[in-house]
Design a protein around this motif. Sequence first.
Motif, mmCIF file in Angstrom:
data_model
loop_
_atom_site.group_PDB
_atom_site.id
_atom_site.type_symbol
_atom_site.label_atom_id
_atom_site.label_comp_id
_atom_site.label_asym_id
_atom_site.label_seq_id
_atom_site.Cartn_x
_atom_site.Cartn_y
_atom_site.Cartn_z
ATOM 1 N N ALA A 1 0.819 -1.213 0.000
ATOM 2 C CA ALA A 1 0.000 0.000 0.000
ATOM 3 C C ALA A 1 0.856 1.269 0.000
ATOM 4 O O ALA A 1 0.499 2.263 -0.639
ATOM 5 C CB ALA A 1 -0.943 -0.002 1.195
ATOM 6 N N LEU A 2 1.990 1.246 0.681
ATOM 7 C CA LEU A 2 2.851 2.429 0.727
ATOM 8 C C LEU A 2 3.496 2.712 -0.625
ATOM 9 O O LEU A 2 3.819 3.866 -0.929
ATOM 10 C CB LEU A 2 3.923 2.271 1.811
ATOM 11 N N ALA A 3 3.645 1.704 -1.452
ATOM 12 C CA ALA A 3 4.198 1.911 -2.794
ATOM 13 C C ALA A 3 3.337 2.904 -3.577
ATOM 14 O O ALA A 3 3.858 3.678 -4.387
ATOM 15 C CB ALA A 3 4.302 0.580 -3.536
ATOM 16 N N ALA A 4 2.047 2.899 -3.308
ATOM 17 C CA ALA A 4 1.127 3.803 -4.016
ATOM 18 C C ALA A 4 1.389 5.279 -3.680
ATOM 19 O O ALA A 4 1.011 6.152 -4.453
ATOM 20 C CB ALA A 4 -0.318 3.445 -3.690
ATOM 21 N N VAL A 5 2.015 5.548 -2.535
ATOM 22 C CA VAL A 5 2.340 6.931 -2.188
ATOM 23 C C VAL A 5 3.837 7.209 -2.356
ATOM 24 O O VAL A 5 4.347 8.224 -1.891
ATOM 25 C CB VAL A 5 1.843 7.315 -0.765
ATOM 26 N N GLY A 6 4.542 6.283 -3.012
ATOM 27 C CA GLY A 6 5.932 6.523 -3.376
ATOM 28 C C GLY A 6 6.960 6.218 -2.322
ATOM 29 O O GLY A 6 8.043 6.801 -2.327
ATOM 30 N N THR A 7 6.653 5.283 -1.414
ATOM 31 C CA THR A 7 7.635 4.932 -0.394
ATOM 32 C C THR A 7 7.537 3.449 -0.077
ATOM 33 O O THR A 7 6.702 2.736 -0.629
ATOM 34 C CB THR A 7 7.448 5.817 0.866
ATOM 35 N N THR A 8 8.421 3.001 0.784
ATOM 36 C CA THR A 8 8.405 1.618 1.267
ATOM 37 C C THR A 8 8.183 1.638 2.771
ATOM 38 O O THR A 8 8.298 2.699 3.413
ATOM 39 C CB THR A 8 9.747 0.912 0.997
ATOM 40 N N LEU A 9 7.922 0.480 3.331
ATOM 41 C CA LEU A 9 7.739 0.398 4.782
ATOM 42 C C LEU A 9 9.004 0.852 5.515
ATOM 43 O O LEU A 9 8.933 1.620 6.470
ATOM 44 C CB LEU A 9 7.340 -1.024 5.192
ATOM 45 N N ALA A 10 10.163 0.399 5.061
ATOM 46 C CA ALA A 10 11.415 0.784 5.728
ATOM 47 C C ALA A 10 11.637 2.291 5.651
ATOM 48 O O ALA A 10 12.033 2.929 6.639
ATOM 49 C CB ALA A 10 12.595 0.032 5.113
ATOM 50 N N GLN A 11 11.361 2.883 4.482
ATOM 51 C CA GLN A 11 11.548 4.323 4.337
ATOM 52 C C GLN A 11 10.552 5.093 5.193
ATOM 53 O O GLN A 11 10.926 6.057 5.878
ATOM 54 C CB GLN A 11 11.392 4.722 2.863
ATOM 55 N N TRP A 12 9.303 4.673 5.163
ATOM 56 C CA TRP A 12 8.280 5.362 5.950
ATOM 57 C C TRP A 12 8.580 5.248 7.443
ATOM 58 O O TRP A 12 8.435 6.210 8.196
ATOM 59 C CB TRP A 12 6.889 4.804 5.628
ATOM 60 N N ASP A 13 9.049 4.079 7.876
ATOM 61 C CA ASP A 13 9.398 3.888 9.276
ATOM 62 C C ASP A 13 10.544 4.816 9.674
ATOM 63 O O ASP A 13 10.544 5.379 10.769
ATOM 64 C CB ASP A 13 9.748 2.427 9.535
#
Length: 137
Positions: free
Chosen positions: A26-38
Amino acid sequence: MHGDPQALGRAVKQAQYRQHRALDSALAAVGTTLAQWDALRAISRSPGASARELAAATFQSEQAFGTLVGRLAAQDLVDRRPGRGRRIEHHLTPAGERILAAGHRVADQVLTTCFAALTDADRATLLELLRRVNGEG
């Protein structure tokens, strides 16, 4: 089975794995990954923190966090500034703030779905139990 610590550990790990896969997708849709968002989330919680502090907050090695934050800086999501001595401080850029906010909205939706089978009382109990297991209560 109910008292089997390995079965319990596996169930916790399985729930975490399912959440991580759903969040990453789901985060790919906003241009990031889980690790990056974390990482963005950790920097937002502790602006000016060092890589060592942020690595610990995100359950990563300093080397892995350094690589990750390098990618975030290259995307203009994170600003690294000199601090006292050799310390490098980390701050979110306006673009980083926008990705973080979009990620929060995505995470709320994904996690609501992940825990939809539980009642509000069940979720409160699970949170209390996990906090106790993690030494927080």
